[in-house]
Design a protein around this motif. Structure first.
Motif, PDB file in Angstrom:
ATOM      1  N   UNK A  35       0.836  -1.203   0.000  1.00 27.89           N
ATOM      2  CA  UNK A  35       0.000   0.000   0.000  1.00 27.89           C
ATOM      3  C   UNK A  35       0.872   1.256   0.000  1.00 27.89           C
ATOM      4  N   UNK A  36       1.893   1.263   0.846  1.00 21.60           N
ATOM      5  CA  UNK A  36       2.799   2.419   0.920  1.00 21.60           C
ATOM      6  C   UNK A  36       3.585   2.590  -0.383  1.00 21.60           C
ATOM      7  N   UNK A  37       3.991   1.466  -0.977  1.00 22.28           N
ATOM      8  CA  UNK A  37       4.708   1.517  -2.256  1.00 22.28           C
ATOM      9  C   UNK A  37       3.836   2.160  -3.317  1.00 22.28           C
ATOM     10  N   UNK A  42       2.554   6.782  -6.783  1.00 15.66           N
ATOM     11  CA  UNK A  42       1.594   7.764  -7.313  1.00 15.66           C
ATOM     12  C   UNK A  42       2.081   9.186  -7.068  1.00 15.66           C
ATOM     13  N   UNK A  43       2.619   9.410  -5.879  1.00 15.33           N
ATOM     14  CA  UNK A  43       3.151  10.729  -5.552  1.00 15.33           C
ATOM     15  C   UNK A  43       4.374  11.061  -6.427  1.00 15.33           C
ATOM     16  N   UNK A  44       5.230  10.051  -6.633  1.00 17.49           N
ATOM     17  CA  UNK A  44       6.461  10.274  -7.401  1.00 17.49           C
ATOM     18  C   UNK A  44       6.197  10.589  -8.865  1.00 17.49           C
ATOM     19  N   UNK A  45       5.221   9.907  -9.488  1.00 15.48           N
ATOM     20  CA  UNK A  45       4.969  10.177 -10.912  1.00 15.48           C
ATOM     21  C   UNK A  45       4.371  11.563 -11.112  1.00 15.48           C
ATOM     22  N   UNK A  50       8.930  14.196 -15.228  1.00 19.34           N
ATOM     23  CA  UNK A  50       9.877  14.244 -16.344  1.00 19.34           C
ATOM     24  C   UNK A  50      10.998  13.223 -16.193  1.00 19.34           C
ATOM     25  N   UNK A  51      10.859  12.312 -15.243  1.00 25.98           N
ATOM     26  CA  UNK A  51      11.880  11.295 -14.991  1.00 25.98           C
ATOM     27  C   UNK A  51      11.458   9.939 -15.562  1.00 25.98           C
ATOM     28  N   UNK A  52      12.228   9.471 -16.503  1.00 23.40           N
ATOM     29  CA  UNK A  52      11.958   8.166 -17.117  1.00 23.40           C
ATOM     30  C   UNK A  52      12.097   7.052 -16.075  1.00 23.40           C
ATOM     31  N   UNK A  53      13.085   7.180 -15.198  1.00 26.31           N
ATOM     32  CA  UNK A  53      13.341   6.170 -14.170  1.00 26.31           C
ATOM     33  C   UNK A  53      12.128   5.972 -13.257  1.00 26.31           C
ATOM     34  N   UNK A  54      11.495   7.065 -12.877  1.00 28.08           N
ATOM     35  CA  UNK A  54      10.325   6.985 -11.990  1.00 28.08           C
ATOM     36  C   UNK A  54       9.164   6.295 -12.703  1.00 28.08           C
ATOM     37  N   UNK A  55       8.924   6.663 -13.957  1.00 27.42           N
ATOM     38  CA  UNK A  55       7.842   6.024 -14.713  1.00 27.42           C
ATOM     39  C   UNK A  55       8.108   4.535 -14.890  1.00 27.42           C
ATOM     40  N   UNK A  56       9.379   4.170 -15.121  1.00 23.87           N
ATOM     41  CA  UNK A  56       9.710   2.756 -15.285  1.00 23.87           C
ATOM     42  C   UNK A  56       9.513   1.976 -13.984  1.00 23.87           C
ATOM     43  N   UNK A  57       9.806   2.609 -12.865  1.00 25.32           N
ATOM     44  CA  UNK A  57       9.558   1.948 -11.587  1.00 25.32           C
ATOM     45  C   UNK A  57       8.064   1.706 -11.393  1.00 25.32           C
ATOM     46  N   UNK A  58       7.234   2.656 -11.855  1.00 24.72           N
ATOM     47  CA  UNK A  58       5.770   2.495 -11.778  1.00 24.72           C
ATOM     48  C   UNK A  58       5.320   1.314 -12.637  1.00 24.72           C
ATOM     49  N   UNK A  60       7.186  -1.213 -13.630  1.00 25.65           N
ATOM     50  CA  UNK A  60       7.729  -2.425 -13.027  1.00 25.65           C
ATOM     51  C   UNK A  60       6.864  -2.889 -11.850  1.00 25.65           C
ATOM     52  N   UNK A  61       6.419  -1.953 -11.040  1.00 25.56           N
ATOM     53  CA  UNK A  61       5.558  -2.279  -9.892  1.00 25.56           C
ATOM     54  C   UNK A  61       4.239  -2.892 -10.365  1.00 25.56           C
ATOM     55  N   UNK A  62       3.630  -2.286 -11.381  1.00 24.39           N
ATOM     56  CA  UNK A  62       2.360  -2.815 -11.890  1.00 24.39           C
ATOM     57  C   UNK A  62       2.541  -4.241 -12.419  1.00 24.39           C
ATOM     58  N   UNK A  63       3.637  -4.472 -13.133  1.00 28.89           N
ATOM     59  CA  UNK A  63       3.880  -5.808 -13.685  1.00 28.89           C
ATOM     60  C   UNK A  63       4.151  -6.827 -12.573  1.00 28.89           C
ATOM     61  N   UNK A  64       4.902  -6.425 -11.555  1.00 28.63           N
ATOM     62  CA  UNK A  64       5.177  -7.345 -10.436  1.00 28.63           C
ATOM     63  C   UNK A  64       3.905  -7.722  -9.696  1.00 28.63           C
ATOM     64  N   UNK A  65       2.983  -6.771  -9.594  1.00 28.88           N
ATOM     65  CA  UNK A  65       1.733  -7.010  -8.871  1.00 28.88           C
ATOM     66  C   UNK A  65       0.661  -7.621  -9.762  1.00 28.88           C
TER      67      UNK A  65
END
Length: 192
Positions: A35-37, A42-45, A50-58, A60-65
């Motif tokens: 939940x915290x992740x 959501x806050x980070x995106x 403008x950060x590709x790394x942040x969007x990719x982490x989002x 990656x998280x969706x795919x892992x879940x």
């Protein structure tokens, strides 16, 4: 939890905010605080749109879940990111989808990019590597398609070499000879 929030706020004052957010995100992921992740992502995106790394982490998280919505996140990211970051985002998303056993979506992303940028050997290389990693028989078809392009000799050498390495590792002698023959035909046709 309160202590983490205090340390986080103090770190934000003295350090790069994006790195601090990414460190906290890593901590949440390691401790499996889903939940915290999700809330932090959501806050980070929003904050680092403008950060590709942040969007990719989002992504990656969706795919892992095993959650849906990857395509909508990618579309939002493409609207927010600068144009020169688009190829990187799509390539990395396709790789993540290949790794998370959604290879059809990853394959369609690569195919779309290769239609737009057929002369980018880096894209061909990454796509071929993903197919080889999966042990897919499409590698031969894909390699055959790649070596029919009309590219500069240096790029064609790379593609022939990649194809030959694949045949040397997983193919047979007959296929290897066929690749060598095609390479020689290319060399002869480019000299005339």
């Amino acid at each position: 939890m309160e202590a983490v929030a205090k340390v986080f706020q103090r770190a934000l004052q003295y350090c790069d905010p994006k790195k601090v957010h990414l460190a906290l995100l890593g901590m949440y992921e390691r401790t499996e605080q889903h939940k915290l992740t999700d809330e932090l992502l959501n806050k980070m995106v929003k904050k680092f749109k403008h950060s590709c790394k942040v969007w990719l982490r989002r992504v990656q998280w969706l795919l892992k879940q095993n959650q849906d919505g990857v395509q909508s996140v990618v579309n939002r990211a493409l609207l927010s990111l600068l144009l020169h970051k688009h190829i990187n985002l799509i390539t990395q998303t396709a790789i993540l989808e290949f790794k998370c056993v959604v290879s059809d979506r990853g394959r369609s992303l690569f195919e779309k990019m290769l239609r737009e940028y057929p002369k980018r050997t880096d894209l061909w290389s990454v796509y071929l590597d993903q197919e080889i990693r999966l042990g897919n028989a499409d590698v031969i078809r894909l390699s055959e398609r790649a070596i029919t392009l009309s590219l500069p000799p240096k790029k064609m050498k790379f593609l022939f070499k990649k194809y030959l390495e694949y045949e040397n590792t997983l193919g047979d002698d007959e296929r290897m000879e066929a690749v060598k023959r095609k390479a020689m035909e290319y060399v002869e046709s480019s000299l005339t």
